[in-house]
Design a protein around this motif. Structure first.
Motif, PDB file in Angstrom:
ATOM      1  N   LYS B 158       1.092  -1.118  -0.252  1.00 45.22           N
ATOM      2  CA  LYS B 158       0.385   0.165  -0.091  1.00 45.22           C
ATOM      3  C   LYS B 158       0.758   1.258  -0.350  1.00 45.22           C
ATOM      4  N   SER B 159       1.920   1.803   0.582  1.00 49.12           N
ATOM      5  CA  SER B 159       2.741   2.154   0.519  1.00 49.12           C
ATOM      6  C   SER B 159       4.027   2.887  -0.771  1.00 49.12           C
ATOM      7  N   ILE B 160       3.846   1.494  -1.868  1.00 51.27           N
ATOM      8  CA  ILE B 160       4.542   2.261  -2.709  1.00 51.27           C
ATOM      9  C   ILE B 160       4.561   3.729  -3.400  1.00 51.27           C
ATOM     10  N   PRO B 161       5.675   4.679  -3.909  1.00 51.82           N
ATOM     11  CA  PRO B 161       5.252   5.723  -4.240  1.00 51.82           C
ATOM     12  C   PRO B 161       4.227   5.242  -5.578  1.00 51.82           C
ATOM     13  N   ARG B 162       3.061   6.239  -5.070  1.00 55.17           N
ATOM     14  CA  ARG B 162       2.724   6.341  -7.141  1.00 55.17           C
ATOM     15  C   ARG B 162       3.482   6.188  -8.079  1.00 55.17           C
ATOM     16  N   GLU B 163       4.348   6.459  -8.043  1.00 59.93           N
ATOM     17  CA  GLU B 163       4.552   7.162  -9.506  1.00 59.93           C
ATOM     18  C   GLU B 163       5.556   5.737 -10.013  1.00 59.93           C
ATOM     19  N   MET B 164       5.909   5.346  -9.012  1.00 60.73           N
ATOM     20  CA  MET B 164       6.654   4.061  -9.415  1.00 60.73           C
ATOM     21  C   MET B 164       5.382   3.070  -9.937  1.00 60.73           C
ATOM     22  N   VAL B 165       4.553   3.057  -9.247  1.00 63.74           N
ATOM     23  CA  VAL B 165       3.323   2.580  -9.398  1.00 63.74           C
ATOM     24  C   VAL B 165       3.409   2.727 -11.016  1.00 63.74           C
ATOM     25  N   GLU B 166       2.851   4.171 -11.338  1.00 65.37           N
ATOM     26  CA  GLU B 166       2.326   4.467 -13.105  1.00 65.37           C
ATOM     27  C   GLU B 166       3.302   4.706 -13.734  1.00 65.37           C
ATOM     28  N   ALA B 167       5.092   4.420 -13.269  1.00 66.30           N
ATOM     29  CA  ALA B 167       5.723   3.516 -13.919  1.00 66.30           C
ATOM     30  C   ALA B 167       5.654   2.606 -14.560  1.00 66.30           C
ATOM     31  N   SER B 168       5.462   1.356 -13.838  1.00 67.64           N
ATOM     32  CA  SER B 168       5.316  -0.263 -13.633  1.00 67.64           C
ATOM     33  C   SER B 168       4.630  -0.211 -14.927  1.00 67.64           C
ATOM     34  N   ARG B 169       2.681   0.253 -14.668  1.00 65.48           N
ATOM     35  CA  ARG B 169       1.545   0.063 -16.010  1.00 65.48           C
ATOM     36  C   ARG B 169       1.996   1.063 -16.977  1.00 65.48           C
ATOM     37  N   ILE B 170       2.092   2.676 -17.101  1.00 64.91           N
ATOM     38  CA  ILE B 170       2.928   2.774 -18.189  1.00 64.91           C
ATOM     39  C   ILE B 170       4.011   1.790 -19.574  1.00 64.91           C
ATOM     40  N   TYR B 171       5.050   1.479 -18.802  1.00 64.85           N
ATOM     41  CA  TYR B 171       5.342   0.713 -19.248  1.00 64.85           C
ATOM     42  C   TYR B 171       5.024  -0.683 -19.533  1.00 64.85           C
ATOM     43  N   ARG B 172       3.642  -0.815 -18.944  1.00 65.68           N
ATOM     44  CA  ARG B 172       3.337  -2.544 -19.138  1.00 65.68           C
ATOM     45  C   ARG B 172       3.536  -3.561 -19.133  1.00 65.68           C
ATOM     46  N   TYR B 173       4.091  -3.445 -17.391  1.00 68.45           N
ATOM     47  CA  TYR B 173       4.823  -3.994 -17.086  1.00 68.45           C
ATOM     48  C   TYR B 173       3.439  -5.673 -17.217  1.00 68.45           C
ATOM     49  N   SER B 174       3.612  -6.660 -16.189  1.00 65.16           N
ATOM     50  CA  SER B 174       2.584  -7.737 -16.860  1.00 65.16           C
ATOM     51  C   SER B 174       3.200  -7.858 -15.123  1.00 65.16           C
ATOM     52  N   ALA B 175       2.109  -8.883 -14.208  1.00 70.69           N
ATOM     53  CA  ALA B 175       2.091  -8.730 -13.403  1.00 70.69           C
ATOM     54  C   ALA B 175       3.120  -9.584 -12.482  1.00 70.69           C
ATOM     55  N   TRP B 176       3.413 -10.790 -13.298  1.00 71.10           N
ATOM     56  CA  TRP B 176       4.936 -10.996 -13.106  1.00 71.10           C
ATOM     57  C   TRP B 176       6.282 -10.172 -13.392  1.00 71.10           C
ATOM     58  N   GLN B 177       6.412  -9.680 -13.872  1.00 68.35           N
ATOM     59  CA  GLN B 177       7.077  -8.057 -14.189  1.00 68.35           C
ATOM     60  C   GLN B 177       7.230  -7.296 -12.355  1.00 68.35           C
ATOM     61  N   ARG B 178       6.024  -6.874 -12.469  1.00 72.78           N
ATOM     62  CA  ARG B 178       5.603  -5.857 -11.221  1.00 72.78           C
ATOM     63  C   ARG B 178       5.866  -6.753 -10.236  1.00 72.78           C
ATOM     64  N   PHE B 179       5.347  -7.680 -10.034  1.00 77.19           N
ATOM     65  CA  PHE B 179       5.338  -8.557  -8.658  1.00 77.19           C
ATOM     66  C   PHE B 179       7.422  -9.077  -8.474  1.00 77.19           C
ATOM     67  N   TRP B 180       8.098  -8.920  -9.138  1.00 78.11           N
ATOM     68  CA  TRP B 180       9.208  -9.238  -8.805  1.00 78.11           C
ATOM     69  C   TRP B 180      10.203  -7.939  -9.102  1.00 78.11           C
ATOM     70  N   GLN B 181       9.882  -7.215  -9.370  1.00 79.33           N
ATOM     71  CA  GLN B 181      10.378  -5.836  -9.826  1.00 79.33           C
ATOM     72  C   GLN B 181      10.174  -4.299  -8.967  1.00 79.33           C
ATOM     73  N   LEU B 182       9.021  -4.918  -8.540  1.00 79.60           N
ATOM     74  CA  LEU B 182       8.394  -3.439  -7.642  1.00 79.60           C
ATOM     75  C   LEU B 182       7.686  -3.859  -6.409  1.00 79.60           C
ATOM     76  N   GLU B 183       6.383  -5.414  -6.615  1.00 83.95           N
ATOM     77  CA  GLU B 183       5.970  -5.769  -5.179  1.00 83.95           C
ATOM     78  C   GLU B 183       6.814  -6.143  -3.802  1.00 83.95           C
ATOM     79  N   MET B 184       7.837  -6.846  -4.816  1.00 85.43           N
ATOM     80  CA  MET B 184       8.735  -7.667  -4.167  1.00 85.43           C
ATOM     81  C   MET B 184       9.754  -6.729  -2.885  1.00 85.43           C
ATOM     82  N   PRO B 185      10.270  -6.186  -4.530  1.00 86.48           N
ATOM     83  CA  PRO B 185      11.723  -5.572  -3.730  1.00 86.48           C
ATOM     84  C   PRO B 185      11.599  -4.722  -2.606  1.00 86.48           C
TER      85      PRO B 185
END
Lengths: 458, 582
Positions: B158-185
């Protein structure tokens, strides 16, 4: 020869829009069932070959507009089209350069740039080559194995640019990309961006820039859109005909900057008719609480004293320059002084009023008195708080009471800011005091009594 | 030669003794294989209800190994569950509020009173094998570990910065990539620190649940916990075995810290979400050694990379990777049918369960209820007395340590080791002492609770005192604050948020400890005193399920109520008024 013919043909044909917004509106839901309109129904087109700058005061929904146009945010009503296809179904190819860079700190520079390509299923070899080439283009050769936290702000934003450009976007969105950087770095990056654009080094067909820096907009843009607030709407939309590279000192440049300042400082003179409103929605322009500019009383006093020094009248643009303030920092102070009746704004000039002169010439206690009178006369919220405190038998009122009323007009976040400003002004004017622990307003003498009582009991 | 980017860092490090490390890694692999085979054959044995727990020191390594496997499996289960739970809660607004509330309540329920129910259920599920009891104990440890991890993962998401989430969306990450490159780290650091706390808690429960009596049945699992309990309940008490067992336990805990947690913390440093590099970092020689081993770094990342590439190519053709997913949109209008049907059946199951439970409680007499309420009052007093006592000694000591960096450097590691010994392991030793002194369990149980809970408060107070900014300290010195002023104006307000955090954790721990502290078998005697914890344990022993159910519900209600009425308010006060920002 052939090329010039092609050019003529190009300019003759009306370019087809890449992104076209039709009557897009945005509302945010409030916890109290109210909906706040952030953007009024707006039409907008992004056509190939231009850099568009979106300017506006804070709270005018610039970022929201960018996010709707890029497909990150869904409009509450209206539709955004990508080459005539609804954006929610289209395979759009855009990038965003963020104000906070939004790099992944646990990935190296190279991995950061490669990540969007990885999402698109590009082979590792090609991914590597394309990313290295792009890093080279933005001047980050040799930094590929570094982590973002090892880099300076300017270098980080270069990584941001490399990541944005490596996917060869058709439209490049930029959300205040230079505002987190120091002046020199920002200037440097701006001119490099222009160079990439002019030399067609990047395959990008259009750039959409959100900024609050007027000079930056005039320096870069082929077209400038100015937004007004409450709710966000387009106030003016015009082309910039100056040739590149542009000279900040030239007369046409400064005239244009001055013109935009004038538009920005006169929010009440709306150029167009009000957009059609939906039922049940409050028209933000008829609200009965004024929007308190987020300025401190000390700042207002400082501005008035400076203005008096300058002979009582000065161009706001020059004032900002003298103070080396960003316009976003100065405007709230000007607005606040205007709201309190201490100055008036005409033609982009700030002129001090009689009460303003009196205020600026007084010593501190007298200043507080004058401020108190001006605040009670001109600011509804402060007047209400004071009256309510005086009429209640225990002379205290919970903050929530007023938050609930503000809630009908402002977003949740803005309500808190409004309250914060009201507390700062009220405390300065000694109209009331605020007990942060209990989140209540109290009459000042009441609190003194209380403190005396508690000291006795100790 | 082309640089291989994921290894760029480890290629640069100087390699020493790579062969030695590689051999060690190989040996470790073989040992793991053997251990798996051994565990498998043991689990599939018929249950021997009267497993004889040896007193011999030579049995210790095998027992320790069994206990470690239990903790390890329970931890892995917790990790997977926590991640799944946090993920679902964070991304499904429809169930989010419910799931967080459930977390909150489960976090405050005394796990130990579930012991009989869980055991019986597991035995019924896998009849005729040791596996049933084993699964029961693992499940119990799991319920003790999982909630704070789930909560940590959820709040990280819930506390991932908004712009990081937006970056992952605009660059069209799959849920898998988002999990390993953004959420898990992003969640890694919180997850690791919570894992440490969870595993420490896991030892507490393990030792309590390896050996217990339920009605006429006596459950025993070979392990460190049962070893300690057997040694304590022998007549006369086998002091030698008790101390050896404790020594092995401390050894395991210190080794886990050095071999697992420290390397993990050092490694997770790269996931710190910071803009500039910080100066002091935790280092771990083990991590350095591992990073130098070629087998360990290059092989898995090669194999993993090849697999991942295929996955990414396949994912890139999905809708998610071709169209930008809005961050705030209504999303795809998914069918509402499945959640409704699911909710309906879940509701039915819950209703049925509640009905059955109420039916069971029917036979309880009024006298029983009165006794339970009386016990609840007594335990409540004990819990708060132990908290007060703990605060009384930890605040001055913690502040002294925290304000004195030199002292902190020396004492911190020592207190950490002492604190990591689970209270349940120390109970027998303490009880033997109490009996010799002739003291009763009424007051003794307060000492036992104190044993488990004081450390939470101490560590938080130390952290709070360390965090008081030096300019405040200097200001206090410049203006010549009296000792009274120093404490009331600077130190107490400064440590307040930390103190509250420590007290909340400690209070939860004390309630749980009451179940083991108020009732104890030692030798052939049973020691007990009036209290809700004792009533839960006694009901477990005699198999009186209605009483057990009522007592558990009573305790859970009290804990949740206390949290809502007292702790959460104090916490909010700490967050708003006493937070040192900047």
């Amino acid at each position: 020869m052939l090329e010039s013919v092609a050019n003529i043909l190009d300019s003759a044909a009306v370019p087809e829009a890449i992104i076209r917004a039709e009557k897009i509106e945005k509302f945010y839901a409030q916890p109290s069932q109210n909906r706040i309109q952030v953007i009024a129904a707006t039409d907008l087109e992004i056509v190939p070959g231009e850099i568009v700058a979106l300017l506006g005061p804070s709270g005018s929904g610039k970022s929201t507009m960018l996010r709707m146009l890029s497909g990150l945010s869904t409009p509450t009503s209206g539709q955004v089209y990508w080459h005539d296809k609804p954006i929610a179904d289209a395979e759009i190819n855009v990038s965003i350069v963020f104000q906070s860079f939004a790099l992944f700190p646990w990935l190296t520079v190279l991995e950061n740039v490669e990540a969007p390509l990885q999402a698109r299923g590009v082979e590792p070899g090609e991914r590597h080559n394309r990313s290295m080439k792009m890093l080279d283009t933005v001047g980050l050769d040799g930094f590929e194995a570094a982590y973002p936290k090892e880099l300076s702000g300017g270098m980080k934003q270069r990584v941001g640019f490399a990541r944005a450009l490596v996917v060869e976007p058709e439209v490049l969105f930029m959300d205040e990309p230079f505002s987190a950087l120091d002046v020199l770095t920002a200037e440097n990056l701006r001119s490099e961006l222009l160079e990439l654009w002019a030399n067609k080094t990047m395959p990008t067909k259009a750039v959409f820039l959100v900024t609050h820096n007027i000079e930056e907009a005039v320096l870069l843009a082929d077209r400038i859109i100015v937004l007004g607030r409450n709710p966000g709407h387009i106030r003016t939309d015009f082309k910039v005909q100056l040739a590149q590279p542009r000279d900040r000192k030239s007369q046409p440049f400064t005239e244009l900057v001055d013109y935009i300042y004038k538009v920005l400082t006169k929010p009440d003179v709306a150029p167009e008719a009000a957009p059609e409103q939906q039922t049940k929605v409050r028209d933000q322009r008829q609200m009965h609480y004024q929007m308190l500019p987020h300025a401190r009383p000390g700042g207002i006093a400082g501005l008035l004293e400076l203005l008096l020094d300058k002979g009582g009248r000065e161009d706001i643009y020059r004032l900002a320059d003298d103070l080396s303030f960003e316009i976003d920092d100065l405007l709230p102070i000007v607005d606040a002084a205007q709201l309190l009746g201490f100055l008036t704004v005409e033609e982009g000039d700030a002129a001090i009023t009689e009460s303003g002169t009196q205020f600026a010439n007084s010593e501190i206690l007298r200043q507080k008195e004058l401020f108190r009178t001006a605040a009670v006369d001109n600011v509804l919220l402060l007047r209400q708080i004071r009256r309510a405190l005086e009429s209640k038998s225990d002379h205290t009122i919970p903050e929530d009471f007023f938050l609930d009323m503000l809630d009908e007009q402002f977003s949740e976040e803005e309500c808190l800011l409004q309250m914060e400003t009201a507390v700062a002004w009220g405390r300065y004017a000694e109209l009331f005091d605020y007990d942060a622990g209990r989140r209540r307003f109290v009459l000042p003498d009441m609190q003194e009594d209380e403190i005396a009582a508690s000291k006795e009991s100790e | 030669m082309k640089t291989q980017h994921p290894l760029a860092r480890s290629l640069v490090t100087v390699r020493t003794w790579p062969i030695v490390t590689d051999m060690a890694v190989l040996a470790f692999g073989l040992a793991m294989f053997f251990a798996m085979a051994k565990i498998g054959s043991y689990w599939l044995e018929k249950p021997t209800p009267n497993v004889v727990i040896s007193h011999s020191v030579w049995a210790l390594p095998l027992y320790a190994f069994y206990s470690i496997v239990r903790i390890g499996i329970a931890y892995l289960l917790s990790l997977v569950f926590a991640v799944a739970y946090g993920y679902i809660a964070a991304y499904n607004p429809r169930v989010e509020a419910w799931m967080v509330a459930v977390l909150d309540i489960l976090q405050s329920i005394p796990v130990l009173s579930f012991l009989p129910g869980v055991m019986l259920a597991m035995m019924a599920l896998v009849p005729g094998h040791q596996l049933g009891i084993e699964m029961g104990s693992i499940l119990l440890i799991f319920t003790g570990q999982v909630w704070n991890m789930a909560f940590s993962f959820y709040s990280s998401l819930k506390s991932i910065p908004r712009e990081m989430v937006e970056a992952s969306r605009i660059y069209r990450y799959s849920a898998w990539q988002r999990f390993w490159q953004l959420e898990m780290p992003f969640a890694a650091i919180g997850l690791i620190w919570n894992s440490i706390v969870s595993v420490a808690g896991g030892w507490f429960f393990l030792i309590a649940c390896e050996m217990f009596v339920l009605g006429s049945r006596d459950f025993r699992l070979p392990g460190l916990g049962s070893y300690l309990q057997t040694a304590a309940s022998a007549n006369p008490v086998d002091m030698h075995a008790l101390l050896c067992g404790l020594a092995v336990l401390v050894l395991i805990i210190v080794a886990t810290d050095q071999l697992v947690w420290r390397p993990l913390i050092a490694w997770s440093d790269k996931f710190k979400f910071e803009q500039t590099e910080s100066v002091d970092r935790i280092t771990s020689p083990i991590l350095t050694l591992l990073q130098r081993s070629t087998t360990l770094t290059r092989l898995p990342s090669r194999a993993w990379g090849a697999m991942e590439e295929r996955l990414y190519r396949r994912l890139s053709t999905t809708q998610e990777c071709r169209v930008v997913q809005p961050v705030d949109g209504p999303g795809k209008s998914r069918s509402i049918l499945i959640p409704v049907v699911f909710g309906f059946f879940a509701g039915l199951a819950i209703l049925w369960g509640a009905f059955k439970a109420v039916q069971m409680v029917h036979g309880v007499t009024l006298a029983d209820v009165r006794l339970l309420l009386l016990g609840a009052g007594a335990t409540w007093l004990r819990v708060n007395a132990s908290l007060a006592l703990a605060a009384l000694w930890t605040i001055p000591v913690g502040v002294t340590i925290g304000l004195n960096p030199k002292l902190a450097r020396i004492l911190q590691p020592i207190t950490q080791v002492v604190a990591s010994v689970p209270a349940t392991a120390l109970f027998p030793v303490l009880l033997v002492g109490l009996i010799r002194l002739g003291g009763g369990l009424g007051l003794g149980s307060i000492a036992l609770m104190l044993l488990g809970t004081q450390w939470y408060i101490l560590f938080n107070v130390i952290a709070g005192a360390t965090a008081i900014p030096s300019d405040l300290k200097e200001a206090a010195a410049v203006y010549r604050f009296t000792r009274w002023q120093r404490w009331t104006r600077m130190i107490l307000p400064g440590i307040f948020p930390y103190l509250v955090t420590g007290m909340i954790t400690a209070s939860g721990g004390a309630w749980n400890a009451s179940i083991v502290a108020e009732y104890f078998h030692i030798g052939d005697k049973t020691m007990q005193t009036l209290g809700l914890g004792a009533q839960i344990s006694a009901a477990t022993d005699s198999g009186r399920f209605p009483i057990l159910l009522l007592a558990t519900m009573l305790m859970a209600t009290m804990v949740v109520t206390m949290n809502r009425l007292v702790w959460r308010r104090l916490y909010r006060l700490a967050e708003t008024r006493y937070k040192l920002e900047g």
